[in-house]
Structures are given as structure tokens and as C-alpha cells.
Design an enzyme around this catalytic site. Sequence first.
Site, PDB file in Angstrom:
ATOM      1  N   HIS A   1      -2.661 -19.660   5.674  1.00  0.00           N
ATOM      2  CA  HIS A   1      -3.567 -20.616   5.003  1.00  0.00           C
ATOM      3  C   HIS A   1      -3.732 -21.920   5.788  1.00  0.00           C
ATOM      4  O   HIS A   1      -4.572 -22.742   5.425  1.00  0.00           O
ATOM      5  CB  HIS A   1      -3.070 -20.951   3.594  1.00  0.00           C
ATOM      6  CG  HIS A   1      -3.089 -19.779   2.656  1.00  0.00           C
ATOM      7  ND1 HIS A   1      -4.223 -19.038   2.433  1.00  0.00           N
ATOM      8  CD2 HIS A   1      -2.104 -19.217   1.900  1.00  0.00           C
ATOM      9  CE1 HIS A   1      -3.934 -18.056   1.566  1.00  0.00           C
ATOM     10  NE2 HIS A   1      -2.666 -18.143   1.241  1.00  0.00           N
TER      11      HIS A   1
ATOM     12  N   ASP B   1      -2.135  -9.542   3.642  1.00  0.00           N
ATOM     13  CA  ASP B   1      -1.655 -10.387   2.537  1.00  0.00           C
ATOM     14  C   ASP B   1      -2.706 -10.356   1.422  1.00  0.00           C
ATOM     15  O   ASP B   1      -3.901 -10.251   1.702  1.00  0.00           O
ATOM     16  CB  ASP B   1      -1.453 -11.821   3.049  1.00  0.00           C
ATOM     17  CG  ASP B   1      -0.754 -12.722   2.039  1.00  0.00           C
ATOM     18  OD1 ASP B   1       0.446 -12.981   2.214  1.00  0.00           O
ATOM     19  OD2 ASP B   1      -1.425 -13.158   1.077  1.00  0.00           O
TER      20      ASP B   1
ATOM     21  N   HIS C   1      -3.769 -12.635  -0.386  1.00  0.00           N
ATOM     22  CA  HIS C   1      -4.634 -13.815  -0.329  1.00  0.00           C
ATOM     23  C   HIS C   1      -5.414 -13.815   0.982  1.00  0.00           C
ATOM     24  O   HIS C   1      -4.891 -13.380   2.011  1.00  0.00           O
ATOM     25  CB  HIS C   1      -3.797 -15.095  -0.430  1.00  0.00           C
ATOM     26  CG  HIS C   1      -2.946 -15.156  -1.654  1.00  0.00           C
ATOM     27  ND1 HIS C   1      -1.622 -14.763  -1.651  1.00  0.00           N
ATOM     28  CD2 HIS C   1      -3.241 -15.535  -2.918  1.00  0.00           C
ATOM     29  CE1 HIS C   1      -1.135 -14.912  -2.881  1.00  0.00           C
ATOM     30  NE2 HIS C   1      -2.090 -15.369  -3.669  1.00  0.00           N
TER      31      HIS C   1
ATOM     32  N   ASP D   1       2.372  -9.372  -0.896  1.00  0.00           N
ATOM     33  CA  ASP D   1       2.077  -9.788  -2.272  1.00  0.00           C
ATOM     34  C   ASP D   1       0.958  -8.970  -2.918  1.00  0.00           C
ATOM     35  O   ASP D   1       0.584  -9.245  -4.064  1.00  0.00           O
ATOM     36  CB  ASP D   1       1.792 -11.301  -2.349  1.00  0.00           C
ATOM     37  CG  ASP D   1       0.967 -11.816  -1.189  1.00  0.00           C
ATOM     38  OD1 ASP D   1       0.437 -10.990  -0.400  1.00  0.00           O
ATOM     39  OD2 ASP D   1       0.848 -13.048  -1.052  1.00  0.00           O
TER      40      ASP D   1
END
Length: 309
Positions: free
Chosen positions: A125, A162, A164, A246
Site C-alpha cells: 500500500h 493479497d 487488498h 488475507d
Amino acid sequence: MTTLYVSHPAALDHAVHPGHPERPDRIRAVERTLENERFAGLVRVLAPLAEPTVATLVHPEDYVEAIVAASPKSGFVSIDSDTTMSPGSLEAALRAVGGAVHAVDAVMNKECANAFVAMRPPGHHAEKTRAMGFCLFNQAAIAARHARKAYGVSRVALVDWDVHHGNGSQDIFWDDGDVMYASTHQMPLFPGTGAASERGSKDTIVNVPLRPNDDGAVFREAFEKGVLARVDAFAPDLVLISAGFDAHHLDPLANLRLDETDFGWATRKLMELADRHAGGRLVSVLEGGYSLEGLGKSVAHHVDALMGR
Ligand code: ZN
């Protein structure tokens, strides 16, 4: 086939507020998994401490200096709404960078077939000029640039499974036709980017969003058609993985329903691709994964695959 495992106890010293999901126990869960006799064949090294200047491969100097300067002597300093630094955070983040760079060196120099780097904080991120989403420096992106700069690697694929979207990696490589960034992720979900229409200025950004409750079968089809086909056509000389776990069904931060075998499958698919184009060169860098059970099981399947099983 030798697999390198890169970590460092400093990853445990990046303290967070009580209840924060991105916590030291995540690394303990990975370590517990890899203590099993099954993984005795891993070559284990401590992640070296990178000089802050290494982070300038993707972040501007003043950004890196600001993160270094923000490092607190005690307590916590808030970097963004869900990203903090404690006294141990800077060393952890710089060893996360150093570990990813070291893994690239080891793979490029044929000291190992592939590598898994388990450090925290995660990185995907972190944009060029903005820390966010638990991330300070984008170590996977730094590893990609390092491979280009130090070894003259022509094309690097950074595959991010991931749950996200890796807005930071997308931001960093938006105009870079030599690094393909390809991501599967849940939408809608933090950080909100990652629509299929976001393709980068050189058409080397590949976004394959999944919907809440999508399971492993949906993931595998999307990964094959959306990610592997594009990366295969790109013919990378090095494959990097932003390996967040995740998307596992036990994870508390998202709603996909993958299980640990899906991560083993995806790992083997990328290894086949790396064998076709990149002499097998593959480096995996831990991102998210917030269920300790889901993380441990997923890492077992991921590393099993890396070790050729
Ligand atoms: Zn994540």
C-alpha cells in the site's frame, strides 16, 4: 531445489496499538509453521539492514527522510489513520527492504532457486510519496527496481494475490512498461483502487477484481485467465510475488473464501511460468494475512510449493 527463507527478529519489534491486526504474532505464526521438520531443508538467513537510500529506488528522497525522521524514541507516532511507528518500526521496515533485496540477489546469483521473505510491516500500500494501510516502504516494488538496476533484468512481473489491491505498487509502476504489476483482490474493499479499467500508461498494470464471497474456484479461474495469461505473454525475466494471505476464508479483514490449497496452487502456477521465462527465478514477499491460523496454513502450502512439493 533450494528455497531461501529470509526473516529477522526485528520484525517482532515493530509494535502496534493493542488490537491492531498487523501485529508481531503474524511473524510468530509464520515461524511456528516453518519450524516443522517438513521445512528443515529451507536455507534460513537473517534479513540484512538496508540503508534508507535503498528505498529511494521507488520513493523520493524527501519521503524516505521523513519516515526516518518520524521514528519515535518511545511510544507511537501516527503516520496515517491505520499506520503507526514505534521505536522498532524503522529497523523492521529497513530489514523488510533489505530482506527483499537480498532475496533478489540470492536468486539472481543462483545461490537458491527461489525465496520467501517473511517480514513486517507489509509494503504494497505504500505509494511513491505516501505511507498507508500498515505500510511504510514498498519492499516488493523496491526489489523489482533493484533487479532492474543491479542485474539489468529486462522485465519483472510483480504478482499480488493479497486480498487488498496494492495501490502503492500500481502507483509506483503506472508509467513503467518494464515492470508488470498484476493483482487479484476483493472489490469493494480497502483501498478502493484496482478496477479492471486501471491499466497503467503502458498497459502493464493488470487488475482482476473479485467479489465478496468468491471462492477458490472463482479465484483460480480469474488468476489463470486474468493474471497468468497476461504475465505469460509479458515473458518476465524475474517473477516477484506480493504474497498476502488475507484472501483466506478465516481472515477477519476481508470476505473471500480461498483456502490454503489455493495459495499452493497459485505458487506452483507462477513457478511454472518462471520456469518457462525466467530460469525459475522467483521471490515471494509477505504482505497481509491477519488470521494466525489462516496465515500459518497458507504459508505451509506456499513454502511447500516453493520447495517443489
Ligand atoms: Zn491485505
